[in-house]
Write an enzyme that holds these catalytic residues in place. Structure first.
Site, mmCIF file in Angstrom:
data_model
loop_
_atom_site.group_PDB
_atom_site.id
_atom_site.type_symbol
_atom_site.label_atom_id
_atom_site.label_comp_id
_atom_site.label_asym_id
_atom_site.label_seq_id
_atom_site.Cartn_x
_atom_site.Cartn_y
_atom_site.Cartn_z
ATOM 1 N N LYS A 65 28.570 40.034 21.186
ATOM 2 C CA LYS A 65 28.960 41.437 21.365
ATOM 3 C C LYS A 65 28.285 42.042 22.608
ATOM 4 O O LYS A 65 28.952 42.654 23.435
ATOM 5 C CB LYS A 65 28.560 42.185 20.092
ATOM 6 C CG LYS A 65 29.017 43.613 20.022
ATOM 7 C CD LYS A 65 29.090 44.064 18.575
ATOM 8 C CE LYS A 65 27.785 44.556 18.006
ATOM 9 N NZ LYS A 65 27.369 45.854 18.530
ATOM 10 N N SER A 66 26.981 41.844 22.725
ATOM 11 C CA SER A 66 26.261 42.436 23.866
ATOM 12 C C SER A 66 26.806 41.919 25.195
ATOM 13 O O SER A 66 27.003 42.679 26.148
ATOM 14 C CB SER A 66 24.772 42.080 23.797
ATOM 15 O OG SER A 66 24.152 42.764 22.751
ATOM 16 N N ARG B 195 29.114 43.899 28.398
ATOM 17 C CA ARG B 195 28.702 43.867 29.812
ATOM 18 C C ARG B 195 29.747 43.196 30.680
ATOM 19 O O ARG B 195 29.983 43.596 31.818
ATOM 20 C CB ARG B 195 27.351 43.151 29.923
ATOM 21 C CG ARG B 195 26.205 44.048 29.409
ATOM 22 C CD ARG B 195 25.104 43.245 28.818
ATOM 23 N NE ARG B 195 23.929 44.040 28.488
ATOM 24 C CZ ARG B 195 23.708 44.610 27.295
ATOM 25 N NH1 ARG B 195 24.602 44.512 26.324
ATOM 26 N NH2 ARG B 195 22.606 45.303 27.081
ATOM 27 N N ARG C 177 23.129 59.393 16.496
ATOM 28 C CA ARG C 177 22.124 58.521 17.114
ATOM 29 C C ARG C 177 21.524 59.176 18.368
ATOM 30 O O ARG C 177 22.200 59.939 19.059
ATOM 31 C CB ARG C 177 22.739 57.149 17.404
ATOM 32 C CG ARG C 177 23.108 56.477 16.086
ATOM 33 C CD ARG C 177 23.699 55.121 16.279
ATOM 34 N NE ARG C 177 22.733 54.194 16.824
ATOM 35 C CZ ARG C 177 23.038 52.956 17.211
ATOM 36 N NH1 ARG C 177 24.287 52.528 17.119
ATOM 37 N NH2 ARG C 177 22.112 52.168 17.673
ATOM 38 N N SER D 100 14.163 48.978 24.781
ATOM 39 C CA SER D 100 15.600 49.070 24.531
ATOM 40 C C SER D 100 16.400 48.545 25.713
ATOM 41 O O SER D 100 16.312 49.070 26.824
ATOM 42 C CB SER D 100 15.979 50.542 24.277
ATOM 43 O OG SER D 100 17.373 50.713 24.446
ATOM 44 N N ASP E 87 18.214 43.032 15.705
ATOM 45 C CA ASP E 87 19.454 43.100 14.922
ATOM 46 C C ASP E 87 19.465 42.103 13.762
ATOM 47 O O ASP E 87 20.345 42.159 12.902
ATOM 48 C CB ASP E 87 20.670 42.833 15.824
ATOM 49 C CG ASP E 87 20.877 43.967 16.821
ATOM 50 O OD1 ASP E 87 20.399 45.093 16.551
ATOM 51 O OD2 ASP E 87 21.507 43.736 17.866
ATOM 52 N N LYS F 5 19.465 52.942 13.980
ATOM 53 C CA LYS F 5 20.599 52.049 14.259
ATOM 54 C C LYS F 5 21.849 52.610 13.570
ATOM 55 O O LYS F 5 21.887 53.783 13.223
ATOM 56 C CB LYS F 5 20.274 50.627 13.791
ATOM 57 C CG LYS F 5 19.122 49.989 14.547
ATOM 58 C CD LYS F 5 19.518 49.695 15.983
ATOM 59 C CE LYS F 5 18.373 49.065 16.752
ATOM 60 N NZ LYS F 5 18.668 48.925 18.175
ATOM 61 N N ARG G 184 18.254 51.323 8.900
ATOM 62 C CA ARG G 184 18.293 49.959 8.330
ATOM 63 C C ARG G 184 17.088 49.633 7.443
ATOM 64 O O ARG G 184 17.184 48.730 6.617
ATOM 65 C CB ARG G 184 18.450 48.911 9.441
ATOM 66 C CG ARG G 184 19.849 48.918 10.003
ATOM 67 C CD ARG G 184 20.113 47.832 11.018
ATOM 68 N NE ARG G 184 21.529 47.852 11.371
ATOM 69 C CZ ARG G 184 22.034 47.361 12.499
ATOM 70 N NH1 ARG G 184 21.239 46.803 13.395
ATOM 71 N NH2 ARG G 184 23.334 47.422 12.723
ATOM 72 N N ARG H 99 25.891 45.250 9.893
ATOM 73 C CA ARG H 99 24.866 44.224 9.651
ATOM 74 C C ARG H 99 24.311 44.311 8.226
ATOM 75 O O ARG H 99 23.855 43.315 7.661
ATOM 76 C CB ARG H 99 23.748 44.304 10.690
ATOM 77 C CG ARG H 99 24.289 44.048 12.102
ATOM 78 C CD ARG H 99 23.282 43.546 13.087
ATOM 79 N NE ARG H 99 23.792 43.688 14.439
ATOM 80 C CZ ARG H 99 24.621 42.822 15.030
ATOM 81 N NH1 ARG H 99 25.032 41.749 14.389
ATOM 82 N NH2 ARG H 99 25.069 43.043 16.252
HETATM 83 C C1 S3P Z 1 21.904 46.054 22.414
HETATM 84 C C2 S3P Z 1 20.571 46.413 22.370
HETATM 85 C C3 S3P Z 1 19.869 46.725 21.111
HETATM 86 C C4 S3P Z 1 20.604 46.184 19.909
HETATM 87 C C5 S3P Z 1 22.076 46.505 19.967
HETATM 88 C C6 S3P Z 1 22.705 45.892 21.195
HETATM 89 C C7 S3P Z 1 22.527 45.791 23.717
HETATM 90 O O1 S3P Z 1 19.786 48.131 20.983
HETATM 91 O O2 S3P Z 1 20.050 46.693 18.714
HETATM 92 O O3 S3P Z 1 22.728 45.998 18.816
HETATM 93 O O4 S3P Z 1 23.636 45.192 23.748
HETATM 94 O O5 S3P Z 1 21.937 46.153 24.726
HETATM 95 P P1 S3P Z 1 18.603 48.991 21.645
HETATM 96 O O6 S3P Z 1 18.732 48.922 23.126
HETATM 97 O O7 S3P Z 1 18.809 50.395 21.148
HETATM 98 O O8 S3P Z 1 17.340 48.383 21.153
#
Ligand code: S3P
Length: 432
Positions: free
Chosen positions: A22-23, A27, A122, A166, A318, A345, A349, A390
């Protein structure tokens, strides 16, 4: 609201290819949109969050075609986005909102970012502050979405030290830095996932990382370049824990992303005595990838005091809900600390895990920054997803390990990261 009934399982078997990360998918879409030329992305995540990113980009004038997991994006170049005619809907996706903020702060137009009920609660000051320091203007009530971004094409590069570990904040600043005048430097006290840096480099940008300082110069041109997204290690974690806990299991997960800023969960599992092996490790499109094999436990797991805290937390943030489920299976239980970020989150969580595990009969103590779960026999119960993907997936695994049936309320939220999760899990159980 969809309910899902989970029955106990004996083992998990087979070979699975899980959805794209996903991350990295987020990007890949955002950065290829900023590039010159057309990029084909293979194994793009099926997740609703990554679809939110694509629809926001479409509103910004980016043209793309999607056929299953293949997405073809026509980049517009750095200054090629156009003013959106409607608010950009980020759905449930914090990554979409926080990263796109970095791109929109330096545009010539105004835009508004909105999200669902969870995303609207958030914290967004963490990205608004740095954008304002670079010369941006963002209005938000009490630091929450909707975010009204008054684009300023004259952003100035700056130097910033993250006070929260983060990757979303870091990435927002680096993407704004790409649109700014001069150099932007982000100092990270603890390393967080570095997919943005790797993806920018894949598209030809110069990004330097040294001793926790990441720097980027504004005004660089990105060049389109096809890429393939590894499978999601955060999705893999649910299967690794389920297979490790069920004694007869023998499971293989192929093509999993093994970026060292994401593999904390693997290190913890191996430390606890899980029979887990990494095969065929290789680099694909600037990311480390490999296959994982995991076997069910033959004896007790985690017999010594198991405390996960400090720098590794950002590396497995996560995966903490599913590690909590594993904690109930460990001789010495599991304590998680330094993880207060879990409270902001998709749900709180820490609360969600504590509440659901108690419903299943587990002994768990809650702390402001984590919890301590003891070895516990789980009993099937009615648990809540708290609209958090999750949490729903972690408690599906808990249901496999419990005695009796477990009912998950609000199970549809798994689509946020893993549509088809329950079928995939069931396929490995039936293969047993
Ligand atoms: C993510 C960073 C994390 C993670 C999120 C995805 C990302 O969050 O918990 O699920 O893709 O950069 P944070 O940057 O808030 O820690």
């Amino acid at each position: 609201m969809r309910q899902m009934l989970i029955k106990p399982a004996a083992e998990l078997r087979g070979t699975l290819k899980l959805p794209g990360d996903k991350s990295i998918s987020h990007r890949s879409a955002m950065i290829s949109s900023l590039a010159v030329g057309t990029t084909t992305i293979d194994n793009y995540a099926a997740s609703a969050d990554c679809s939110s990113t694509l629809s926001c980009l479409a509103e910004l004038g980016v043209k793309f075609e999607r056929a299953g997991a293949v997405v073809r994006i026509e980049g517009t170049g750095i200054r090629g986005f156009r003013a959106p005619s409607v608010p950009l809907d980020c759905g449930n996706s914090g990554t979409t909102m926080r990263l796109i903020t970095g791109i929109l702060a330096g545009q010539r137009f105004e835009s508004t970012l909105v999200g669902d009920a969870s995303l609207s609660k958030r914290p967004m000051r963490r990205v608004i502050g740095p954008m304002v320091a670079m010369g941006g203007t963002i209005d938000a009530d009490d630091g929450h979405a909707p975010l009204r971004i008054h684009g300023n094409p004259g952003l100035k590069g700056f130097e910033h030290t993250l006070s929260i570990a983060s990757a979303q904040i870091k990435s927002c600043i680096l993407l704004a830095g790409l649109h700014a005048e001069g150099t932007t430097v982000v100092h990270e006290p603890t390393p967080t996932r570095d997919h943005t840096e790797r993806m920018l480099k894949w598209f030809g940008a110069v990004v330097e990382s040294e001793n926790g300082a990441i720097s980027i110069n504004g005004g660089q041109t990105l060049a389109a370049r096809d890429l393939s997204v590894p499978c999601d290690i955060s999705a893999a974690a649910f299967f690794l824990v389920a297979a490790a806990s069920l004694s007869g299991s023998d499971l293989k997960l192929v093509n999993v992303g093994l970026n060292p800023t994401r593999t904390g969960v693997i290190d913890v599992l191996i430390d606890l005595g899980v029979d887990l092996a990494i095969l065929n490790e290789r680099e694909v499109c600037n990311e480390l990838v490999g296959d994982l094999t995991v076997r069910g436990r033959r004896g007790p797991l985690g017999s010594d005091a198991n405390i996960v805290r400090g720098g590794i937390i950002a590396n497995l943030i996560d995966e903490i809900p599913i590690l909590a489920i594993l904690g109930t299976q460990l001789e010495a239980g599991l304590e998680i600390r330094d993880a207060a970020e879990l409270r902001v989150k998709e749900s709180d969580r820490i609360r969600s895990v504590v509440d659901n595990l108690r419903r299943m009969g587990a002994e768990i103590e809650e702390f402001p920054d984590g919890f301590r779960v003891s070895r516990s026999k789980l009993t099937g119960a009615r648990v809540d997803s708290f609209d958090d993907h999750r949490i729903a997936m972690a408690f599906a695994v808990a249901g496999l390990l419990a005695e009796g049936e477990t009912e998950i309320i609000g199970a549809e939220c798994v689509d946020v990261s893993f549509p088809g999760f329950f079928d995939t899990l069931q396929s490995a159980v039936s293969a047993s």
